[in-house]
Motif scaffolding. Structure first.
Motif, PDB file in Angstrom:
ATOM      1  N   ALA A   1       0.824  -1.203   0.000  1.00 28.01           N
ATOM      2  CA  ALA A   1       0.000   0.000   0.000  1.00 28.01           C
ATOM      3  C   ALA A   1       0.861   1.258   0.000  1.00 28.01           C
ATOM      4  O   ALA A   1       2.007   1.243   0.452  1.00 28.01           O
TER       5      ALA A   1
ATOM      6  N   ALA B   1       1.299   5.154   1.499  1.00 22.96           N
ATOM      7  CA  ALA B   1       0.852   5.963   2.634  1.00 22.96           C
ATOM      8  C   ALA B   1       0.911   7.416   2.201  1.00 22.96           C
ATOM      9  O   ALA B   1       1.950   7.882   1.712  1.00 22.96           O
TER      10      ALA B   1
ATOM     11  N   ALA C   1      -7.765  -4.233   7.406  1.00 22.64           N
ATOM     12  CA  ALA C   1      -8.203  -2.870   7.770  1.00 22.64           C
ATOM     13  C   ALA C   1      -8.252  -2.710   9.287  1.00 22.64           C
ATOM     14  O   ALA C   1      -7.867  -1.666   9.818  1.00 22.64           O
TER      15      ALA C   1
ATOM     16  N   ALA D   1      -4.716  -2.141  10.411  1.00 18.44           N
ATOM     17  CA  ALA D   1      -4.201  -0.837   9.992  1.00 18.44           C
ATOM     18  C   ALA D   1      -4.803   0.285  10.834  1.00 18.44           C
ATOM     19  O   ALA D   1      -4.088   1.143  11.351  1.00 18.44           O
TER      20      ALA D   1
ATOM     21  N   VAL E   1      -3.231   5.677  11.177  1.00 18.27           N
ATOM     22  CA  VAL E   1      -3.987   5.635   9.913  1.00 18.27           C
ATOM     23  C   VAL E   1      -5.389   6.184  10.164  1.00 18.27           C
ATOM     24  O   VAL E   1      -6.175   5.592  10.901  1.00 18.27           O
TER      25      VAL E   1
ATOM     26  N   GLU F   1      -8.447   4.201   5.286  1.00 16.72           N
ATOM     27  CA  GLU F   1      -7.839   3.375   4.233  1.00 16.72           C
ATOM     28  C   GLU F   1      -8.800   3.291   3.066  1.00 16.72           C
ATOM     29  O   GLU F   1     -10.017   3.153   3.262  1.00 16.72           O
TER      30      GLU F   1
ATOM     31  N   CYS G   1      -9.405   1.133  -0.582  1.00 13.57           N
ATOM     32  CA  CYS G   1      -8.927  -0.052  -1.323  1.00 13.57           C
ATOM     33  C   CYS G   1      -9.909  -0.470  -2.390  1.00 13.57           C
ATOM     34  O   CYS G   1     -11.116  -0.423  -2.192  1.00 13.57           O
TER      35      CYS G   1
ATOM     36  N   SER H   1     -12.263   3.350   8.424  1.00 13.94           N
ATOM     37  CA  SER H   1     -11.794   4.411   9.323  1.00 13.94           C
ATOM     38  C   SER H   1     -12.106   3.961  10.751  1.00 13.94           C
ATOM     39  O   SER H   1     -12.650   2.869  10.956  1.00 13.94           O
TER      40      SER H   1
ATOM     41  N   TYR I   1     -15.919  -0.144   8.688  1.00 12.15           N
ATOM     42  CA  TYR I   1     -15.396  -0.678   7.428  1.00 12.15           C
ATOM     43  C   TYR I   1     -16.555  -0.514   6.446  1.00 12.15           C
ATOM     44  O   TYR I   1     -17.577  -1.187   6.570  1.00 12.15           O
TER      45      TYR I   1
ATOM     46  N   ARG J   1      -4.112  -0.083  -2.559  1.00  9.46           N
ATOM     47  CA  ARG J   1      -4.514   0.426  -1.250  1.00  9.46           C
ATOM     48  C   ARG J   1      -3.787   1.724  -0.940  1.00  9.46           C
ATOM     49  O   ARG J   1      -2.594   1.855  -1.261  1.00  9.46           O
TER      50      ARG J   1
ATOM     51  N   PHE K   1      -3.177   4.236   2.480  1.00 10.07           N
ATOM     52  CA  PHE K   1      -3.381   4.597   3.882  1.00 10.07           C
ATOM     53  C   PHE K   1      -3.225   6.113   3.995  1.00 10.07           C
ATOM     54  O   PHE K   1      -2.191   6.658   3.579  1.00 10.07           O
TER      55      PHE K   1
END
Ligand code: AMP
Length: 255
Positions: free
Chosen positions: A122, A124, A175, A178, A184, A187, A189, A203, A207, A223, A225
């Motif tokens: 992923a 960032a 998720a 993360a 984070v 996310e 994706c 968040s 999800y 993905r 982040f």
């Protein structure tokens, strides 16, 4: 004692030699399941809808129980949309509701939309400025060493919410790990599997599945982040890649 089992597969040679990413998998399992899991992962790399891998790397290492961190699953919500376009507009709104700035949300969505080649990890980006913060290039940050605490309870929990399939099963765990890291903010994706068009915005709160975030048949996904501006990236990457994590429903964790 648990073992971390990691697989990554590519076609046209190893990832680091320019091969294209086909498939990857991350589990944390009991010793008694290692052989079965290794077989399953190899099968997955050979029979993937993106093609037959000619490079497969399987890594197995023991994980000390005392290093394992427990984190909660995120509640799942599903949004049905009729097109990828509408899906991406909704994704931007959800990212902003999670605390990502307008410019960062737009930059992250653009970065995924404009991918020419799949990464195996992923990106960032700063949740404030949208600037890419990691220096992992085309590899990306690979979230690793995570699994569910109780597989049966997890399957029942997913089913209860009408969520099925291997993509969601794995992504919900990724998720949760993360987001639990606290750096984070959100996310984004969508899958690189040409058959699977559902993506998500995760968040602290949830999800959030979006039923269409890309066109059917597209083999490009990834993905992003979105991370807090003051994040220590080395620390975050160490958490995402190295910290063993088991995920469980909050209700069961408190029991
Ligand atoms: P998938 O959801 O497996 O189709 O993966 C979609 C994309 O997410 C991949 O092309 C990678 O860029 C990224 N990805 C997959 N697995 C991971 C992981 N364990 N950690 C970070 N990024 C990942």
């Amino acid at each position: 004692m648990l073992y971390s089992v990691r697989m990554r597969a590519a076609k046209g040679g190893a990832h680091e030699a320019g091969g294209s990413h086909i498939s990857g998998a991350e589990r944390l399992i009991e010793e008694s399941r290692l052989v079965e899991m290794a077989q399953e992962m190899i099968r997955r790399a050979l029979l993937h809808s993106k093609g037959r891998a000619d490079f497969i790397r399987l890594t197995i290492d023991q994980v000390e129980e005392k290093r394992i961190q427990r984190v909660p699953l995120l509640p799942i919500k599903t949004f049905s949309v009729e097109s990828a376009n509408v899906g991406r507009i909704l994704a931007k709104k959800l990212l902003m509701e999670a605390g990502v700035s307008n410019v960062a949300a737009a930059t992250g969505i653009c970065a995924l939309s404009n991918l020419r080649k799949n990464m195996r990890g992923a990106m960032a980006v700063c949740a404030e400025t949208g600037q890419r913060l990691d220096v992992t290039g085309e590899r990306g940050i690979r979230v690793s060493r995570m699994d569910v605490e109780d597989e049966k309870a997890y399957a029942a929990w997913l089913e209860h919410q009408g969520v099925g399939g291997i993509h969601a099963r794995e992504a919900v765990v990724l998720a949760a790990k993360a987001i639990a890291g606290n750096a984070v903010v959100a996310e984004l994706c969508w899958s690189d599997d040409p058959e699977y068009v559902t993506g998500y915005v995760a968040s602290q709160g949830a999800y959030q599945r979006i039923t269409k975030l890309k066109e059917h048949g597209s083999g490009l996904g990834g993905r992003v982040f979105f991370v807090r501006q003051d994040t220590d990236m080395e620390e975050l990457i160490a958490y995402l890649e190295e910290q063993p994590v088991l995920v469980a429903e909050k209700r069961l964790m408190n029991a």
